[in-house]
Design an enzyme around this catalytic site. Structure first.
Site, PDB file in Angstrom:
ATOM      1  N   CYS A 169       3.358   8.551   1.301  1.00 52.66           N
ATOM      2  CA  CYS A 169       3.867   7.598   2.285  1.00 52.66           C
ATOM      3  C   CYS A 169       4.083   6.273   1.559  1.00 52.66           C
ATOM      4  O   CYS A 169       3.133   5.663   1.067  1.00 52.66           O
ATOM      5  CB  CYS A 169       2.823   7.462   3.395  1.00 52.66           C
ATOM      6  N   CYS A 220       6.421  -7.169   7.493  1.00 50.47           N
ATOM      7  CA  CYS A 220       7.533  -6.665   8.304  1.00 50.47           C
ATOM      8  C   CYS A 220       8.021  -7.808   9.187  1.00 50.47           C
ATOM      9  O   CYS A 220       7.215  -8.618   9.651  1.00 50.47           O
ATOM     10  CB  CYS A 220       7.032  -5.505   9.176  1.00 50.47           C
ATOM     11  N   CYS A 272      -1.653   5.973   9.783  1.00 50.81           N
ATOM     12  CA  CYS A 272      -0.415   5.332  10.257  1.00 50.81           C
ATOM     13  C   CYS A 272      -0.720   4.014  10.923  1.00 50.81           C
ATOM     14  O   CYS A 272      -1.564   3.931  11.797  1.00 50.81           O
ATOM     15  CB  CYS A 272       0.253   6.166  11.337  1.00 50.81           C
ATOM     16  N   GLU A 299       0.825  -1.199   0.000  1.00 44.26           N
ATOM     17  CA  GLU A 299       0.000   0.000   0.000  1.00 44.26           C
ATOM     18  C   GLU A 299       0.868   1.263   0.000  1.00 44.26           C
ATOM     19  O   GLU A 299       1.930   1.296   0.606  1.00 44.26           O
ATOM     20  CB  GLU A 299      -0.924  -0.008   1.221  1.00 44.26           C
ATOM     21  N   CYS A 344       0.964  -2.190  15.856  1.00 42.72           N
ATOM     22  CA  CYS A 344       1.014  -1.920  14.407  1.00 42.72           C
ATOM     23  C   CYS A 344       0.361  -3.043  13.614  1.00 42.72           C
ATOM     24  O   CYS A 344       0.675  -4.209  13.808  1.00 42.72           O
ATOM     25  CB  CYS A 344       2.473  -1.754  13.977  1.00 42.72           C
TER      26      CYS A 344
HETATM   27  N1  SAH Z   1       8.794   0.484  10.233  1.00 42.51           N
HETATM   28  C1  SAH Z   1       9.011   1.870  10.337  1.00 42.51           C
HETATM   29  C2  SAH Z   1       8.128   2.678   9.416  1.00 42.51           C
HETATM   30  C3  SAH Z   1       6.680   2.283   9.273  1.00 42.51           C
HETATM   31  S1  SAH Z   1       5.613   2.637  10.593  1.00 42.51           S
HETATM   32  C4  SAH Z   1       8.837   2.311  11.771  1.00 42.51           C
HETATM   33  O1  SAH Z   1       8.397   1.521  12.584  1.00 42.51           O
HETATM   34  O2  SAH Z   1       9.206   3.447  12.065  1.00 42.51           O
HETATM   35  C5  SAH Z   1       5.314   4.382  10.506  1.00 42.51           C
HETATM   36  C6  SAH Z   1       4.889   5.002  11.835  1.00 42.51           C
HETATM   37  O3  SAH Z   1       3.557   4.620  12.191  1.00 42.51           O
HETATM   38  C7  SAH Z   1       5.776   4.550  12.982  1.00 42.51           C
HETATM   39  O4  SAH Z   1       6.110   5.581  13.849  1.00 42.51           O
HETATM   40  C8  SAH Z   1       4.877   3.550  13.678  1.00 42.51           C
HETATM   41  O5  SAH Z   1       5.315   3.340  14.968  1.00 42.51           O
HETATM   42  C9  SAH Z   1       3.534   4.214  13.551  1.00 42.51           C
HETATM   43  N2  SAH Z   1       2.413   3.315  13.804  1.00 42.51           N
HETATM   44  C10 SAH Z   1       2.364   1.992  13.625  1.00 42.51           C
HETATM   45  N3  SAH Z   1       1.146   1.500  13.978  1.00 42.51           N
HETATM   46  C11 SAH Z   1       0.410   2.559  14.390  1.00 42.51           C
HETATM   47  C12 SAH Z   1      -0.940   2.707  14.829  1.00 42.51           C
HETATM   48  N4  SAH Z   1      -1.749   1.672  14.895  1.00 42.51           N
HETATM   49  N5  SAH Z   1      -1.368   3.931  15.164  1.00 42.51           N
HETATM   50  C13 SAH Z   1      -0.542   5.015  15.030  1.00 42.51           C
HETATM   51  N6  SAH Z   1       0.724   4.923  14.599  1.00 42.51           N
HETATM   52  C14 SAH Z   1       1.212   3.718  14.278  1.00 42.51           C
HETATM   53 FE1  SF4 Z   2       7.295  -2.981  11.364  1.00 43.27          FE
HETATM   54 FE2  SF4 Z   2       5.059  -1.747  12.136  1.00 43.27          FE
HETATM   55 FE3  SF4 Z   2       7.085  -2.011  13.849  1.00 43.27          FE
HETATM   56 FE4  SF4 Z   2       7.300  -0.301  11.795  1.00 43.27          FE
HETATM   57  S1  SF4 Z   2       5.860  -0.137  13.497  1.00 43.27           S
HETATM   58  S2  SF4 Z   2       8.839  -1.807  12.497  1.00 43.27           S
HETATM   59  S3  SF4 Z   2       6.135  -1.449  10.210  1.00 43.27           S
HETATM   60  S4  SF4 Z   2       5.881  -3.707  12.942  1.00 43.27           S
END
Ligand code: SAH
Ligand code: SF4
Length: 398
Positions: free
Chosen positions: A135, A142, A375, A122, A149
């Site tokens: 984005c 992952c 996010c 996505e 997440c």
């Molecule tokens: N893997 C990388 C980038 C992808 S996640 C990382 O972890 O940084 C992008 C951002 O979204 C990160 O800061 C992550 O912690 C946040 N994120 C993940 N799940 C989320 C959720 N359910 N609600 C809000 N932010 C979330």
């Molecule tokens: Fe992977 Fe989600 Fe953790 Fe980012 S926040 S490292 S995408 S599991």
């Protein structure tokens, strides 16, 4: 700070379902998208381009693909006809296919893209008044399992190639109609003005492809996005942080999310490998090494888990001395998610403490929630999940 208004669809969500062939045609032609200049140079020589011409041909083809958005060698009119035919025989300019495109009531666009092997990722476009942020994803799934997440509930299927990463930017520019028109005056307003590596996957576990892709996106003869308009978000893969500064030089965001190792171990399990202290030590050098101003600390607000005044105070103590801003992310729920979003009063109180300590502390407005584009909500439904909702809930309680 005003709490963002809840997102209620004002207009019906549109969804275009495009028909796609079940089996993609096999092709022996090499895709040029995502090759670095050096790789393109080599590929052209291998295809029979005379060595003394190769550098010029790289420049010409690069401009056609990345400045003009051309996908067909026949349109590369400053190349001889025979040479165009040769290129078409050996190479292709191929992008991920759009499977569905959803447009949220707030204008956010979410693309589900199909890449080689039938996998899906996505990409989300977020228009704002003075900029537009794309984005993009770096992996299918992952390997990490952050408990808040959605992507983390999906197995890693594979890394994206540099071409698939650059391809996401090209697909969005195609869909938004953002290519210059020959002869038209130069338009300085950009629809895709910023790129964030905050989609699916951990970009620093796919370092080489992410670096090569960003080099293509930054190249001044093509898409030409400044390195200060690219933000890479990492969960804290310490050994790759200095490399990111030296080899990419983009802005860095870190998924910090907790102020004690005990809580961070639970939220971002990679913390067991590189704990808060180790991570902060790596971050201290980043602004100097990358010649950038400050690091963004991302902090997801989880009700009763990491959102107390004490957490806010501990956070500012921890990051003292690091040029930083703290981005507070209201938790976005997904089906089966084991946490709740902190209340707006709590988020504002937290933001206030951070702000008074001298750090910008914007609250990220959730965008595209009605289409699960916010996010942490990204996950391709077609890939097999690795955890059940019950498992996720049990781990979060542990
Ligand atoms: N893997 C990388 C980038 C992808 S996640 C990382 O972890 O940084 C992008 C951002 O979204 C990160 O800061 C992550 O912690 C946040 N994120 C993940 N799940 C989320 C959720 N359910 N609600 C809000 N932010 C979330
Ligand atoms: Fe992977 Fe989600 Fe953790 Fe980012 S926040 S490292 S995408 S599991």
């Amino acid at each position: 700070m005003n709490a963002p208004s809840p997102v209620t669809p004002a207009a019906p969500i549109t969804q275009d379902l495009l028909t796609i062939p079940r089996k993609l045609p096999e092709t022996a032609r090499r895709n040029l998208v995502g090759l670095t200049r050096a790789q393109l140079h080599e590929a052209l020589i291998e295809a029979g381009t005379p060595e003394r011409q190769a550098k010029m041909r790289v420049g010409q083809i690069w401009q056609w693909i990345y400045h003009w958005g051309v996908r067909d060698f026949a349109q590369m009119t400053n190349l001889a006809k025979d040479y165009r035919a040769l290129l078409a025989e050996r190479f292709e300019i191929a992008l991920p296919e759009i499977v569905t495109r959803q447009i949220s009531a707030d204008g956010t666009r979410k693309y589900l893209l199909r890449i080689n092997g039938g996998h899906e990722v996505e990409t989300v476009y977020i228009p704002e008044e003075s900029r537009g942020t794309l984005c993009i994803s770096s992996q299918v799934g992952c390997t990490l399992t952050c408990s808040f997440c959605h992507t983390g509930t999906q197995k890693l299927v594979r890394n994206l190639t540099a071409g698939e990463i650059v391809g996401q930017v090209l697909v969005a520019r195609d869909d938004l109609g953002e290519w210059p028109k020959p002869g038209a005056p130069k338009d300085e307003t950009r629809l895709v003005s910023n790129v964030v590596l905050m989609g699916m996957g951990e970009p620093l576990y796919n370092f080489d492809n992410v670096r090569d892709a960003m080099k293509v996106v930054m190249d001044g003869e093509g898409i030409s996005l400044s390195r200060r308009r690219i933000t890479l978000s990492t969960s804290g893969i310490v050994p790759e942080i200095a490399k990111t500064a030296e080899e990419i030089g983009c802005l860095l965001a870190v998924s910090f999310h907790a102020t004690t190792d005990e809580t961070r171990d639970r939220l971002v399990p990679v913390n067991k490998k590189w704990n808060i202290e180790t991570l902060l030590n790596a971050l201290r050098d980043y602004p100097r090494l990358s010649n950038s101003e400050r690091i963004t600390f991302e902090y997801v607000m989880l009700d009763g888990v990491n959102d107390s005044d004490e957490d806010a105070r501990r956070l500012v103590r921890l990051i003292r001395g690091i040029p930083a801003k703290v981005n507070l992310i209201p938790f976005n729920e997904w089906p089966g998610s084991p946490y709740r979003r902190s209340s707006w009063e709590r988020i504002e109180a937290f933001a206030d403490i951070v702000h008074k300590a001298g750090y910008a502390s914007p609250i990220r407005t959730p965008r595209g929630e009605d289409i699960m584009a916010a996010c942490g909500q990204l996950k391709s439904a077609t890939e097999r999940g690795r955890k059940s909702a019950a498992q996720i809930a049990a781990e979060a309680r542990a």
